[in-house]
Design a protein around this motif. Structure first.
Motif, short mmCIF file in Angstrom:
data_model
loop_
_atom_site.label_atom_id
_atom_site.label_comp_id
_atom_site.label_asym_id
_atom_site.label_seq_id
_atom_site.Cartn_x
_atom_site.Cartn_y
_atom_site.Cartn_z
N THR A 516 0.94 -1.24 0.04
CA THR A 516 0.14 0.17 0.02
C THR A 516 0.81 1.14 0.04
N GLU A 594 -4.70 -0.64 -5.11
CA GLU A 594 -5.70 -1.78 -5.51
C GLU A 594 -6.36 -1.48 -6.87
N GLN B 565 -13.57 3.75 -8.50
CA GLN B 565 -12.47 3.94 -7.98
C GLN B 565 -11.65 5.33 -7.90
#
Lengths: 600, 600
Positions: A516, A594, B565
């Protein structure tokens, strides 16, 4: 009369008031120097930059070097400027007296470049790269190489380059394909292609010394198999004179959006299998050596970006002082004369932001350069190690922050000029274009953020970070003037926030959140740079406020008040933006990583 | 094969899913239309843009129009593109059938420009300005003028310009010096100089219709004395054919940093006292009329900026998918093949930011254009008034936000390309240069921020603001899918913060702090735009998430996931930045306005 390149009080303030560089002269290495010798060299630099570099900056942008397949043609003014620079001994400014240098501290060496970078960053690239390449050789090359090349580089008879990047590999040096095959005589034959090589070809000097990264066949894979070679454009004869062409071909000039006066080249080494290279230092250690040059180049890139930002600031300030438009109450009747736009609130905001970005960058880079001097004069090795770690930690910030905010400053300068801002008849757009290279070359700012996030923060158990905290807290504790004290109260809470954040990140690094972090590295850069540059502004503000107590001309008083105001702007307007970054990091926000390719 | 200019799902999503434009066809004005006719016109636009506008975008940048003192020379491809555009009837796309138009809704009219703005904003300037000038004349000019000029403008035989700015006055239209002196025949003689006139001269059309702001001697001072005149390049003969030169001289071409294919001109009207102008509408009402054209141009500027941003996004995405560099664990051994850079976390961040900025801008501008249609079909006048106030409030945001963030997106595209980003052999740097005009022309973003802060927020007792809140809350209340609902919980607190802030500002406006606000207007813009664009993203996210429940191809599913997103990115990463602005405004931070000229 046009205003000077740099406010007359700026460099003395940075050098003597903020960094107290004259104290360096107590050390034997600099004992021949004094404030007077520093001033003299700064004066010479200012005059030369103004007289020989400034006048052709805009013209060179519009008359790029050309290549007809055989020869490069470029403006005569570039050579005149280069010759003056080298004849003044500036390439060797920081070298020992015995090597023909001036033995100047690094801080002053960088400071003297201010005028040249503000005047003409393109023409400055040639001597700068030469000095950086020479510095690398002087540290790592053997005596034979040094004897043959170093004096001529320091005098500017030869120039230097750094030849790292290859067309297919970009930043990924592990993947370079240039090979160096050992010959019986101990030399190597170099074969490969390099791209984006600044100053890679030109006719300013008798020879060009390329420092080339290449792989010796049979060596380790990846970055561990990279070695460093000196590859001259022309081989040297036995008597040291310039000899035959060394099979280094200019494949073509590249056309950049800025820095157009600097040749940017694609080079082909060994097309005829006759390109001689000489190993620098040990085999397979090339990247380590190159990083020395790159780290130095990173301070210079940050500083150059800050100076181009500063030049745009001054340029747009002059425009705003002359250009009249609109009216301000109570003088806002149609028949009242229009006011210079510098008096409009939003224009003040834009000028103040430019000042905060560019002078903040100047202070930051000079602080970095000064660490090199402090390390040099430090009496014990612990202190030397501390300062080296601090410089290592700050290097990615010193490179990335001024280059990001230098471009921002130049963008704002365009906005101050309005319609004139986008006209090529004015300089604002050139500053912006020139500066846009800086967030990319010498390691993109993305790579700087990764270097900071994954390496520098934790290096040697976070030593650099603890030195940073020590220095910062030490500076804050010394503040004893009221306006600067207010700013301290605003910065202090961020030190605690940073402590908590780093604890959190240290845990994340050990977990799945490490991935991340690779998408959030820019947030880490923002947090660290926001705090560090606030600190740089606090240092300036505290000193300026203290100096205000003395008797000064109105101009100088205004200069100090301006420092206080820019510090206030930075801490009130810029520092709080990092709250966003702190939140994103504390929450391990995974929005970036992601994201799948198909979603884009 | 190169990817299409715009993701195939994007425009249908914006038009049908987000804005439900086919519902407009229930109104008599659009009853001849349907989703099928809209699709057909969008298809034609895409093909024409791809085949005739795209191929010369880069070439035209490198081959600017030239002027030899008599004639302008420009690339033939520009004329071919212009002719195709006008022959397709696109200039008149939104005009009534009886005037030869397609009677399209404004939303579709703007949407069809998407392809042209993405393909080649410079060549699009000629028809766009013509359409906007024609629209102004159709609203305010008398029948004689309309008969003589309008049909030929709508067919593209004549083109149009807006001639506002004068060299000494810039944005300060109150100070223009161009005069219009009435003649016995009712016409006027125009005398004065205008600058930065886009498409002010060229040889694409038989005539050029300048809409010129000028002052009738003896009229009121300041903006109240400005009148609007139609001033053709060539006068018309009695039979309506093109006649003599009208004493409008091209003083010279200006050289911009971007939009180089569009001529930017300095024009001299009436050097020989023989420049005929025709009053449009009433004397002294010129600015009001011009604002109609400018407000329209402001939507188009915002939209164009978003599309250039979008084009850079797509361009850098393609590059990131093809370019390999570095490795990602667990495939990070030296001998593992390098990965496409799109897989690096920091590159994903840069692509996501570009997507959020450009598609956020697209949604915002289309929302604005759609207000024009909703107003047109509204059955009662209260609703019409509401929508007009909302559009008025949003116009400065629609102009300023996409233009600021479009440039930011293009800056990031350069960064994604690394070294290739600053090479002129690639397109990224041209997008960035082209887009840099947009924060300046049609009212600088600083002026937009002042307009918002001091006028639009409070206009008609804050009517626009209350309509905005009603629409926004209405949209949030409809969200009933889980991921979008999370985003609602993050946006909601900002509505309360905004309420408190506006109360505070309303008080400030009545006090000495009003002056402080003039230095903080950009912060007001940031707050309003941050909330409005978050809302635009929530609208998209909520609809995308709902649609995900259906059966779709993998590509379309990915498209919807990408919308979710990007919304998440915008609300997690961009929205929180306005906390800084809220603080500055709540504290009446006076750092900017209190700065004195001498401190800079």
């Amino acid at each position: 009369m046009s205003s000077p390149l740099i406010n007359q009080f700026e460099m003395p303030f940075q050098l003597y008031d903020v960094l107290a560089v004259e104290q360096l002269c107590q050390h034997q290495d600099f004992s021949e120097h004094s404030k007077e010798t520093f001033d003299a060299v700064m004066d010479t630099a200012e005059k030369m930059a103004t007289q020989l570099f400034l006048p052709h900056n805009h013209v060179a942008d519009q008359n790029e070097p050309t290549f007809d397949g055989k020869r490069i043609t470029m403006m005569q003014e570039v050579k005149a400027a280069f010759d003056a620079y080298r004849e003044a001994g500036f390439i060797a400014a920081r070298y020992p007296f015995e090597e023909g240098g001036m033995q100047l501290p690094e801080t002053v060496n960088i400071a003297l470049s201010s005028y040249f970078m503000a005047a003409n960053p393109s023409s400055m690239a040639y001597p700068f790269l030469t000095s950086a390449a020479a510095n690398l050789l002087s540290h790592f090359a053997d005596d034979g190489i040094k004897r043959a090349f170093l004096p001529k580089m320091l005098s500017g008879q030869y120039t230097g380059t750094m030849a790292l990047t290859e067309p297919h590999a970009g930043s990924s040096l592990a993947d370079i394909r240039t090979t160096a095959t050992k010959q019986d005589d101990g030399s190597y034959r170099i074969k490969g292609n390099k791209i984006y090589i600044s100053a890679g070809d030109h006719e300013l000097a008798d020879n060009i010394v390329h420092l080339v990264l290449a792989k010796i066949p049979g060596g380790p894979a990846g970055v561990k198999g990279i070695s460093l070679f000196l590859v001259p454009k022309f081989r040297l004869n036995k008597d040291g004179s310039v000899g035959d062409s060394n099979d280094v071909a200019l494949a073509g000039l590249l056309h950049k959006l800025g820095y157009r006066g600097t040749t940017s080249t694609a080079l082909s080494f060994g097309e005829n299998n006759d390109c001689h290279g000489y190993l620098v230092g040990e085999p397979h250690c090339g990247l380590k050596y190159m990083f020395m040059m790159m780290n130095e180049a990173r301070i210079a890139v940050g500083y150059g970006a800050a100076m181009i930002g500063y030049r745009g600031y001054r340029y747009s300030l002059s425009y705003a002082q002359e250009r009249t438009q609109g009216r301000i109450a109570p003088h806002d009747k149609p028949n009242d004369p229009p006011t210079p736009i510098v008096n409009h609130g939003d224009v003040k905001r834009m000028l103040l932001a430019q000042k905060a970005y560019s002078e903040g960058g100047i202070a930051l880079c000079l602080y970095g350069a000064n660490l090199i001097d402090r390390k040099r004069i430090a009496s014990d090795s612990d202190e030397q190690k501390d300062l080296a770690e601090l410089l290592d930690l700050l290097t990615p910030i010193v490179k990335a922050w001024p280059s990001e905010y230098g471009v921002k400053a130049n963008d704002i300068a365009i906005q101050v000029l309005g319609g004139a801002g986008y006209m090529r008849e004015y300089m604002a757009e050139q500053f912006w274009r020139d500066n846009r290279l800086n967030p990319i070359h010498e390691g993109t700012n993305g790579i700087q953020a990764l270097d900071l996030t994954f390496r520098k923060l934790w290096q040697d158990n976070g030593k650099g970070l603890s030195v940073l905290q020590r220095e910062l807290i030490n500076d804050l504790a010394k503040v004893d003037t009221p306006k600067a004290a207010v700013l301290v109260t605003k910065l202090t809470p961020y030190l605690e926030k940073l402590r908590v954040l780093l604890e959190h990140m240290a845990k994340s690094m050990q977990s799945a959140s490490a991935m991340t972090l690779s998408g959030n590295a820019q947030a880490v850069m923002n947090v660290m740079a926001g705090i560090v540059v606030s600190w740089m502004w606090l240092r300036q503000a505290a000193i300026a406020e203290k100096l205000l107590a003395g008797q000064h001309s109105e101009e100088k008083t205004n200069f100090y008040l301006g420092k206080l105001q820019a510090a206030k702007y930075f801490i009130n307007w810029e520092l709080p933006l990092i709250d966003r970054d702190i939140s994103v990091l504390m929450e391990d926000d995974a929005t970036c990583v992601e994201t799948r390719e198909g979603w884009l």
